[in-house]
Design a protein around this motif. Structure first.
Motif, PDB file in Angstrom:
ATOM      1  N   VAL A   1       0.867  -1.181   0.000  1.00 33.39           N
ATOM      2  CA  VAL A   1       0.000   0.000   0.000  1.00 33.39           C
ATOM      3  C   VAL A   1       0.899   1.224   0.000  1.00 33.39           C
ATOM      4  N   ARG A   2       0.684   2.123  -0.973  1.00 37.86           N
ATOM      5  CA  ARG A   2       1.512   3.328  -1.097  1.00 37.86           C
ATOM      6  C   ARG A   2       0.686   4.575  -0.814  1.00 37.86           C
ATOM      7  N   TYR A   3       1.368   5.563  -0.222  1.00 31.98           N
ATOM      8  CA  TYR A   3       0.780   6.879  -0.024  1.00 31.98           C
ATOM      9  C   TYR A   3       1.728   7.922  -0.608  1.00 31.98           C
ATOM     10  N   GLY A   4       1.148   9.008  -1.119  1.00 30.33           N
ATOM     11  CA  GLY A   4       1.953  10.088  -1.647  1.00 30.33           C
ATOM     12  C   GLY A   4       2.413   9.824  -3.075  1.00 30.33           C
ATOM     13  N   THR A   5       3.093  10.819  -3.635  1.00 27.10           N
ATOM     14  CA  THR A   5       3.613  10.724  -5.003  1.00 27.10           C
ATOM     15  C   THR A   5       5.021  11.305  -5.043  1.00 27.10           C
ATOM     16  N   GLY A   6       5.731  10.956  -6.098  1.00 31.25           N
ATOM     17  CA  GLY A   6       7.060  11.503  -6.305  1.00 31.25           C
ATOM     18  C   GLY A   6       8.004  11.210  -5.161  1.00 31.25           C
ATOM     19  N   ARG A   7       8.769  12.227  -4.742  1.00 26.55           N
ATOM     20  CA  ARG A   7       9.746  12.033  -3.672  1.00 26.55           C
ATOM     21  C   ARG A   7       9.084  11.801  -2.318  1.00 26.55           C
ATOM     22  N   ARG A   8       7.817  12.173  -2.193  1.00 33.49           N
ATOM     23  CA  ARG A   8       7.117  11.986  -0.921  1.00 33.49           C
ATOM     24  C   ARG A   8       6.356  10.668  -0.875  1.00 33.49           C
TER      25      ARG A   8
ATOM     26  N   ASN B   1       5.918   3.487   1.008  1.00 34.36           N
ATOM     27  CA  ASN B   1       5.205   2.220   1.132  1.00 34.36           C
ATOM     28  C   ASN B   1       4.825   2.028   2.597  1.00 34.36           C
ATOM     29  N   ALA B   2       3.571   2.317   2.917  1.00 29.87           N
ATOM     30  CA  ALA B   2       3.119   2.113   4.295  1.00 29.87           C
ATOM     31  C   ALA B   2       3.090   0.629   4.638  1.00 29.87           C
ATOM     32  N   VAL B   3       2.780  -0.193   3.639  1.00 30.71           N
ATOM     33  CA  VAL B   3       2.858  -1.652   3.748  1.00 30.71           C
ATOM     34  C   VAL B   3       3.664  -2.124   2.552  1.00 30.71           C
TER      35      VAL B   3
ATOM     36  N   ILE C   1       1.804 -15.011  16.482  1.00 32.92           N
ATOM     37  CA  ILE C   1       2.238 -13.614  16.621  1.00 32.92           C
ATOM     38  C   ILE C   1       3.065 -13.224  15.406  1.00 32.92           C
ATOM     39  N   ALA C   2       2.698 -12.083  14.805  1.00 34.31           N
ATOM     40  CA  ALA C   2       3.463 -11.496  13.706  1.00 34.31           C
ATOM     41  C   ALA C   2       3.931 -10.123  14.156  1.00 34.31           C
ATOM     42  N   VAL C   3       5.198  -9.824  13.912  1.00 33.82           N
ATOM     43  CA  VAL C   3       5.797  -8.556  14.335  1.00 33.82           C
ATOM     44  C   VAL C   3       6.065  -7.717  13.093  1.00 33.82           C
ATOM     45  N   MET C   4       5.591  -6.471  13.120  1.00 36.94           N
ATOM     46  CA  MET C   4       5.701  -5.597  11.957  1.00 36.94           C
ATOM     47  C   MET C   4       6.582  -4.401  12.268  1.00 36.94           C
ATOM     48  N   TYR C   5       7.449  -4.064  11.314  1.00 43.40           N
ATOM     49  CA  TYR C   5       8.341  -2.914  11.476  1.00 43.40           C
ATOM     50  C   TYR C   5       8.531  -2.237  10.127  1.00 43.40           C
ATOM     51  N   LEU C   6       8.265  -0.953  10.078  1.00 45.88           N
ATOM     52  CA  LEU C   6       8.421  -0.147   8.863  1.00 45.88           C
ATOM     53  C   LEU C   6       7.795  -0.811   7.638  1.00 45.88           C
ATOM     54  N   GLY C   7       6.553  -1.284   7.807  1.00 49.23           N
ATOM     55  CA  GLY C   7       5.793  -1.801   6.674  1.00 49.23           C
ATOM     56  C   GLY C   7       5.997  -3.257   6.348  1.00 49.23           C
ATOM     57  N   ARG C   8       6.893  -3.960   7.071  1.00 47.26           N
ATOM     58  CA  ARG C   8       7.166  -5.355   6.770  1.00 47.26           C
ATOM     59  C   ARG C   8       6.994  -6.242   7.997  1.00 47.26           C
ATOM     60  N   ILE C   9       6.655  -7.510   7.749  1.00 50.39           N
ATOM     61  CA  ILE C   9       6.638  -8.506   8.809  1.00 50.39           C
ATOM     62  C   ILE C   9       8.081  -8.970   9.010  1.00 50.39           C
TER      63      ILE C   9
END
Length: 324
Positions: free
Chosen positions: A11-18, A21-23, A214-222
């Motif tokens: 899942v992406r937010y924003g465009t260009g340099r901003r 990938n939130a997920v 249990i799944a641990v998530m950090y900066l968009g990744r498991i």
């Protein structure tokens, strides 16, 4: 009972340099009739993954499947919802102008119960399931306590007759004295109804109480995922160990962060998600990474995620134990 599967979900937010990938390429399975606890600090992407599962966040890549069929489609009102979400703030998720009984009745599939009397009886049954009196059906959300509103939100989720429920931080807005009661209710409902559940929290102490996996998530990744008792007894990722060290020590599962080889990295801030670190995403904060042990240069240059399947608990860490 049904299986919910995330396959390469991005899942992406924003465009260009901003753009960010939130997920990022998440693979995760919620087995039939089990609770998967998804834990991670704020901003790790947990809620975005939940919203993607119910069609509230568009996918940039990947699939969300329920028994092999696409699950992330927003169902029209009054139709069955195989995947239903319970939100963090029950007041925001309920219409303040509607009586709570009407909010729950609105979610009951029309094809199943077209008669008004039958729908009222179903609402009363659902209120009973979540521990509310039938008399509560005629009040508005503002007249209820936070715990009662969250029970109404649970009843509304169950009204859609889901196979899988996603509970997103459902206790974080509640008083501590009420959290235990709601957790007991969630676990009891899940077991009695045989539901699959994705239970999301930033609090590992809460997650370990209700979860089978249990799944641990950090900066968009498991970064680690496995049976709850194994992950808690033998955490492989340094981030999981940090979370476990911060949790209350009451049930025998604990980790002494001060005992980590190499020591802790003092006051390290989470990286900017718009500029994800190269290599292992956790290495700028890792107590056993290159800042503490300079010889571990691969952490800063090589991504451990591609080989995670070969490691214990599918851990995204170069130094996690290999699967026997």
């Amino acid at each position: 009972m049904s299986e919910l599967r995330f396959e390469g979900v991005t899942v992406r937010y924003g465009t260009g340099r901003r753009m960010m990938n939130a997920v990022d390429a998440v693979d995760l399975t919620v087995p039939p009739g089990q609770v998967v606890g998804l834990v991670g600090e704020s901003g790790s992407g947990k809620s975005t993954l939940a919203r993607a599962a119910v069609g509230l966040a568009p996918l940039a890549a990947g699939r969300v499947l329920l028994d092999g069929r696409q699950a992330n489609r927003r169902a029209p009102r009054g139709t069955p919802r195989p995947v239903h979400m319970v939100f963090q703030d029950p007041y925001a998720s309920l219409d303040p102008r509607m009586r709570v009984g009407d909010s729950v009745a609105e979610a009951v599939p029309r094809a199943a119960l077209a008669d008004a009397e039958d729908r009222r009886a179903e609402v009363a049954r659902l209120f009973g399931l979540v521990g509310l009196d039938e008399g509560h059906t005629g009040v508005r959300p503002a007249e209820l306590s936070g715990g009662q509103r969250q029970r109404v939100a649970l009843a509304r989720a169950l009204a859609g007759r889901p196979s899988v429920v996603i509970a997103d931080e459902i206790t974080s807005a509640l008083d501590v004295s009420i959290q235990g009661t709601v957790l007991n209710l969630v676990r009891d409902l899940q077991q009695r109804m045989g539901l699959g559940m994705l239970f999301i929290s930033h609090n590992l102490a809460v997650v370990r109480y209700v979860s089978d996996v249990i799944a641990v998530m950090y900066l968009g990744r498991i970064v680690e995922c496995g049976p709850a008792h194994r992950v808690l007894a033998d955490p492989q990722h340094p981030y999981t160990r940090e979370l476990l060290a911060a949790a209350p020590r009451r049930d025998g599962y604990a980790w002494d962060a001060a005992a980590e080889e190499g020591g802790a990295v003092a006051d390290a801030e989470p990286p900017d998600p718009h500029h994800v670190p190269a290599g292992c995403r956790f290495h700028p904060r890792c107590p056993v990474g290159p800042l503490a042990r300079p010889e571990r240069t691969r952490c800063a240059t090589l991504d451990p995620a591609p080989d995670a399947v070969a490691r214990l608990h599918r851990t995204a860490c170069h130094f996690a134990a290999r699967t026997p």
